[in-house]
Write a protein that holds these residues in place. Structure first.
Motif, short mmCIF file in Angstrom:
data_model
loop_
_atom_site.label_atom_id
_atom_site.label_comp_id
_atom_site.label_asym_id
_atom_site.label_seq_id
_atom_site.Cartn_x
_atom_site.Cartn_y
_atom_site.Cartn_z
N THR A 143 8.87 8.91 -3.80
CA THR A 143 9.14 7.51 -3.53
C THR A 143 9.72 7.33 -2.13
N ILE A 144 9.07 6.46 -1.39
CA ILE A 144 9.52 6.17 -0.03
C ILE A 144 10.11 4.77 -0.04
N GLU A 145 11.36 4.68 0.34
CA GLU A 145 11.99 3.36 0.43
C GLU A 145 11.85 2.88 1.86
N THR A 146 11.47 1.61 1.99
CA THR A 146 11.23 1.12 3.35
C THR A 146 12.29 0.11 3.76
N VAL A 147 12.44 -0.04 5.05
CA VAL A 147 13.37 -1.04 5.57
C VAL A 147 12.86 -2.43 5.23
N GLU A 148 11.56 -2.60 5.40
CA GLU A 148 10.94 -3.88 5.08
C GLU A 148 10.96 -4.10 3.56
N SER A 149 11.15 -5.32 3.16
CA SER A 149 11.22 -5.57 1.71
C SER A 149 10.37 -6.78 1.33
N ASN A 150 9.20 -6.87 1.91
CA ASN A 150 8.35 -8.02 1.59
C ASN A 150 6.96 -7.61 1.09
N LEU A 151 6.87 -6.39 0.55
CA LEU A 151 5.57 -5.97 0.02
C LEU A 151 5.36 -6.63 -1.34
N SER A 152 4.10 -7.02 -1.63
CA SER A 152 3.91 -7.61 -2.96
C SER A 152 3.62 -6.50 -3.96
N LEU A 153 4.14 -6.73 -5.16
CA LEU A 153 4.18 -5.68 -6.19
C LEU A 153 2.78 -5.09 -6.46
N ASP A 154 2.71 -3.78 -6.35
CA ASP A 154 1.50 -3.02 -6.68
C ASP A 154 0.25 -3.47 -5.92
N LYS A 155 0.46 -4.14 -4.79
CA LYS A 155 -0.70 -4.54 -3.99
C LYS A 155 -1.45 -3.30 -3.50
N PHE A 156 -0.69 -2.24 -3.25
CA PHE A 156 -1.32 -1.04 -2.69
C PHE A 156 -1.60 0.00 -3.77
N ALA A 157 -1.55 -0.43 -5.03
CA ALA A 157 -1.69 0.54 -6.11
C ALA A 157 -3.10 0.59 -6.68
N THR A 158 -4.07 0.09 -5.94
CA THR A 158 -5.42 0.03 -6.51
C THR A 158 -6.15 1.35 -6.45
N GLY A 159 -5.56 2.33 -5.77
CA GLY A 159 -6.27 3.60 -5.61
C GLY A 159 -7.02 3.67 -4.31
N ASP A 160 -7.00 2.57 -3.55
CA ASP A 160 -7.73 2.54 -2.28
C ASP A 160 -6.78 2.58 -1.07
N TYR A 161 -5.47 2.63 -1.34
CA TYR A 161 -4.52 2.57 -0.22
C TYR A 161 -3.81 3.92 -0.04
N TYR A 162 -3.53 4.20 1.21
CA TYR A 162 -2.95 5.49 1.57
C TYR A 162 -1.81 5.27 2.54
N CYS A 163 -0.93 6.24 2.56
CA CYS A 163 0.11 6.26 3.57
C CYS A 163 -0.31 7.24 4.64
N LYS A 208 8.19 6.04 11.24
CA LYS A 208 7.25 5.01 10.80
C LYS A 208 6.18 5.61 9.88
N ILE A 209 5.80 4.81 8.89
CA ILE A 209 4.59 5.15 8.13
C ILE A 209 3.64 3.96 8.22
N GLU A 210 2.37 4.28 8.05
CA GLU A 210 1.38 3.20 8.08
C GLU A 210 0.70 3.11 6.73
N VAL A 211 0.58 1.91 6.20
CA VAL A 211 -0.21 1.71 4.98
C VAL A 211 -1.65 1.45 5.41
N GLN A 212 -2.55 2.29 4.93
CA GLN A 212 -3.94 2.17 5.34
C GLN A 212 -4.84 1.99 4.13
N VAL A 213 -5.91 1.27 4.33
CA VAL A 213 -6.89 1.11 3.26
C VAL A 213 -8.06 2.02 3.56
N ARG A 214 -8.50 2.67 2.50
CA ARG A 214 -9.67 3.54 2.67
C ARG A 214 -10.92 2.69 2.48
N LEU A 215 -11.76 2.69 3.48
CA LEU A 215 -12.99 1.89 3.42
C LEU A 215 -14.21 2.78 3.50
#
Lengths: 332, 579
Positions: free
Chosen positions: B472-492, B527-534
């Protein structure tokens, strides 16, 4: 009678005319009152019938959740696999009606493996009738390509009819709106409902196939065929939709055919060179268990298919099929 | 039995036969489906089809030899086809009868009198035939626009049957669509309703096939005429005269449709169907002026070159004219296509549509593929259209030829066009959303659509690590929407290239997959980047056959993000795209 008299309205005529005028005014007023709409249309989806897909599952029996039978003859392996789970009698009771949902997605010949082997479908139909004592078996799907052509070219239509099943092609009026409790995607979405609303049991049959977007197409992905409307938009979140389908559809039994596995160019294939013989056939009362084993036939791990973990999290079962003590056998 | 009754039975028989052939023109093996029914019979019996294609191609395509039977019979007995066989004629006959019911006898005689305007149909015929024949560089078969058999075939198959079957869905499981069907319907309806003004309006004034019969029946051995010259001229023979051919006076042989109502009508047994000419005289030639003839001839000769000034057969050809598999090169195609709609009727996926005029005037109602309509583009394992085409504008190809297999391996597959991606609309290209429905459905083996994987940083996707505990990575930013990146298509991604799949997220934490760890856990503050796999789709132009399944399935449903256009079609060498 002179002309003057002719033009005069006598009392009787006046009364008759006044009566008719009164009725006309009353009718106009009544219609206006009846149909008066002070708000106007609200927009959005019109009110349509909402349905829920019945639960077709049978009483779980520990130790008889999944069977894996190795062998090259589908008729023998499917007979054995069902027998190991307690026989078709466990799933189909005399006098019941059964829907079989094979994967008939494409208008392509059976030998290319993009659709379920027709003989396998026919054998399950025969089992339902002969040993299950089913009153009626229907075979139906809502394919991607032209439905009539899919059933004709895949050979499934003919094989199923020959075995005594009724082949049901999708018609527009067969689709009804449904929502999955707790679902994010299946919300007020049309599903292929009508044929399944009238049956007691549901059996899914599907081959193991490579799938470029989802990773693999197996028993859970087979329920994609139940989605109506513009279902293609769910490809944006393919893992979630497959997991939701696993929650939406509670089949009696699923059969996963890994006799020949489509390793490449899936899910359409198109060449025999896309197929690899794995000689395995899985029967299970739980889609997730079947698929969790099935991915190994594609040289994949459970973690390669996010929808398996998602389905597990949602409560569709376990990806740890070993814990279900699969019954493994070989027939020659 | 009276001969008029026999005629009525014949009309009903052929009309029902025609309707039956419309119904059975569906691919399938049931008795009411296409499995050997001669669904082209009426088109093949139509000598205007035969003569038209003979003029344009200098050949007579096999089935059209049936027209010879019609011609021979017409030469011997007259225009029997119009009065006894033609399904369109029978409709006019019936509606004209309805329109005359309440009329008095003098009114009926008035309605059925000969009119000078009946010569117009000959001008129409001449116009079309010379458009087909002259000059040979611009020959175009346009007879089908007004030829009654293609017209009625088109109207029944593409308009009436789909409307009647749209709720019942007996003939086809899903409703059929035909673009511009309203125009076909309007033409049909106009032709039918005109019978209320003058019975058999279409037959008398417009029908080019009737005109053709009118020309060739002048030597008919048997003909209607008076057997004696004494006649009180009561004109009862003209009361129900279908052709408007003046049997009471000098009968006009070329207008007579052999309805035999005059035989019934004559109370004095003067009118007969006989070998000798009418005793009061007869007119065998159509009533047309030399000037009118020359004018229509010239118009016909100039019409096609005039239409072709828009250059639709040259560099200005329209990319939306995607022809069915097996279609001839455009110029040869236009020499044969009748616009009868049989290919559109039989197409199991409903993808073949009546063309509009955007491809040139000549394109009207010719078969064009519209991948947005129907159940799945041009089906890979289907060659039905060429099998029913009565004139071989679409050749009857085999599956081997379509796929470029066996003896056709050298030539390669038939390409209808090429799919092009619109990267401004495609979800993975334009909006960073995973999709590739097109790739999935591409039926070519190996697939003509392939993908390339890429990872794109999402909007506001560069995050600062606050704390890391396990996965689990805790981020400084706190405005991510719940499980938006949990579709299996998103990577750090960390430092550009180390990836871990995201399995869940809250508004300020990201959970990564346990078996997909970073090589090293990044430190707090980095820094980490949230990336979508396309998977971004590409067309392999060497493989694409232009079948349009990708376009049909594309979820961008308005203007599709992948569209087939006719470039690269194999039927014309000058439209190829590849070296």
């Amino acid at each position: 009678m002179n002309e003057q008299d002719d033009k005069k309205l006598n009392r009787r005529q006046l009364l008759a005319r006044a009566g008719k005028a009164g009725i006309s005014i009353a009718v106009a007023g009544a219609i206006s009152k009846l149909l008066y709409d002070a708000v106007g249309p609200r927009g959005g989806v019109e009110d349509t019938e909402r349905v829920t897909l019945p639960d077709f599952s049978v009483q779980p029996r520990p130790g008889q959740v999944i069977s894996i039978v190795n062998g090259s003859d589908r008729i023998k392996t499917v007979d054995k696999a069902i027998e190991l789970l307690g026989g078709i009698e466990r799933f189909v009771k005399p006098g019941e009606t059964v829907a079989i949902k094979p994967n008939v997605a494409f208008a392509s010949p059976a030998m290319l493996g993009a659709t379920v082997n027709p003989e396998l479908v026919a054998e399950v139909v025969r089992l339902c009738y002969s040993r299950g004592g089913a009153k009626k078996v229907i075979v139906t799907d809502n394919p991607i390509n032209d439905p009539e052509s899919c059933f004709a070219l895949s050979g499934i239509g003919k094989a199923a009819s020959a075995a005594g099943a009724e082949v049901v092609l999708p018609k527009a009026q067969f689709f009804k709106h449904t929502s999955l409790a707790g679902g994010k995607l299946i919300k007020d979405w049309p599903i292929f409902f009508e044929p399944f609303s009238k049956v007691d049991k549901l059996i899914g049959i599907t081959p193991v196939k490579d799938h470029h977007r989802a990773g693999a197409s197996m028993t859970m992905k087979n329920w994609y065929g139940l989605l109506g409307g513009r279902r293609n938009i769910f490809h944006q979140d393919i893992n979630s939709i497959i997991a939701e389908l696993a929650m939406l559809v509670k089949p009696t039994l699923v059969i996963l055919d890994g006799t020949e596995v489509m390793m490449t160019n899936g899910p359409t294939g198109g060449s025999i060179s896309d197929l690899r013989r794995a000689n395995a056939l899985i029967a299970s009362t739980n889609c997730l268990a079947a698929d969790s084993y099935g991915c190994s036939l594609l040289d994949m791990k459970v973690s390669d298919l996010p929808y398996l973990e998602k389905a597990e999290k949602a409560g569709a079962g376990t990806t740890d099929y070993e814990s279900l003590k699969p019954i493994i056998a070989t027939v020659s | 039995m009276k001969i008029t009754q026999t005629r009525r039975i014949s009309q009903i028989f052929f009309f029902l036969l025609f309707v039956w052939f419309c119904i059975v023109a569906s691919v399938g093996e049931k008795f009411w489906q296409l499995r050997g029914w001669p669904v082209n019979l009426f088109l093949q019996l139509d000598p205007l089809v035969a003569i038209g294609t003979m003029l344009t191609t200098h050949t007579l395509y096999k089935g059209l030899l049936w027209a010879l039977a019609t011609v021979v019979l017409t030469i011997v007995i007259g225009r029997f086809f119009c009065g006894w066989v033609c399904p369109f004629g029978s409709i006019h006959h019936f509606v004209g009868f309805l329109g005359s019911r309440r009329k008095t006898t003098p009114q009926k005689i008035q309605r059925n009198k000969y009119r000078k305007a009946q010569g117009i149909k000959y001008f129409i015929l001449v116009f079309f035939l010379f458009a087909a024949a002259f000059p040979s560089v611009a020959a175009s078969l346009q007879t089908g626009l007004l030829d009654p058999i293609p017209l009625v075939t088109r109207s029944f198959n593409l308009v009436l049957l789909p409307i009647v079957d749209s709720t019942a869905n007996i003939v086809s499981t899903s409703s059929r669509f035909y673009t511009g069907g309203w125009l076909i319907f309007a033409m049909f309806l106009t032709a039918v309703l005109l019978n209320l003004v003058i019975p058999r309006f279409y037959c008398r004034f417009i029908c080019p096939l009737g005109a053709l019969f009118g020309i060739i029946d002048r030597f008919a051995i048997w003909r209607i005429g008076k057997r004696q010259s004494e006649c009180i001229n009561c004109k009862l023979c003209e009361k129900s005269c279908e052709g408007g051919c003046e049997p009471a006076g000098n009968i006009r042989i070329s207008e007579c449709v052999l309805c035999f109502n005059c035989l019934d009508g004559c109370g004095h047994d003067i009118i007969a169907y006989q070998t000798r000419p009418s005793l009061t005289g007869e007119i065998t030639n159509p009533d047309i002026s030399r000037r009118g003839f020359m004018l229509s001839l010239a118009s016909g000769v100039f019409a096609i070159p005039a239409v072709r000034l828009s250059g639709k057969l040259g560099s200005n050809w329209y990319h939306g004219v995607i022809r069915p598999p097996g279609s001839l090169a455009e110029e040869e195609f236009l020499k044969r296509c009748l616009k009868c709609g049989q290919c559109m009727r039989v197409c199991p996926t409903n993808v073949i549509q009546p063309g509009g005029i955007d491809g040139g005037l000549e394109n009207l109602w010719t078969p064009v593929l519209n991948n947005r309509i129907g159940s799945s583009g041009c089906q890979l394992n289907c060659v039905a259209c060429g099998q029913v085409c009565p004139t071989s504008a679409i050749r009857p190809i085999t599956l081997d030829e379509k796929h470029g297999l066996g003896e056709f391996a050298e030539v390669g597959p038939i390409r209808l066009g090429t799919a092009f991606f619109d990267r401004n609309r495609c979800l993975p290209w334009a909006m960073d959303k995973p999709c590739i429905v097109c790739e999935e459905n591409c039926p070519v083996s190996p697939k003509a659509i392939y993908t390339q994987e890429c990872f794109n940083t999402v909007r506001d996707g560069i995050l600062t690590i606050k704390k890391v505990s396990g996965n689990t990575i805790e981020t400084v930013e706190s405005n991510l929407s719940l499980d938006k990146f949990a579709t299996g298509d998103y990577y750090c991604a960390v430092r550009g290239n180390k990836f871990a799949k995201i399995t869940a997220n809250t508004e300020n934490t990201i959970v990564i997959s346990s078996d997909n760890q970073f090589g090293e856990i990044p430190a707090a503050g980095s820094k980490i980047e949230v990336q979508v796999r396309l998977q971004r789709p590409y067309v392999d132009i060497e493989k694409c056959i232009g079948c349009g399944v990708c376009e049909h399935e594309c979820p961008v449903s308005g203007r599709k993000a992948v569209r087939v256009s006719a470039e690269g079609e194999t039927r014309s060498a000058d439209r190829k795209l590849l070296l």
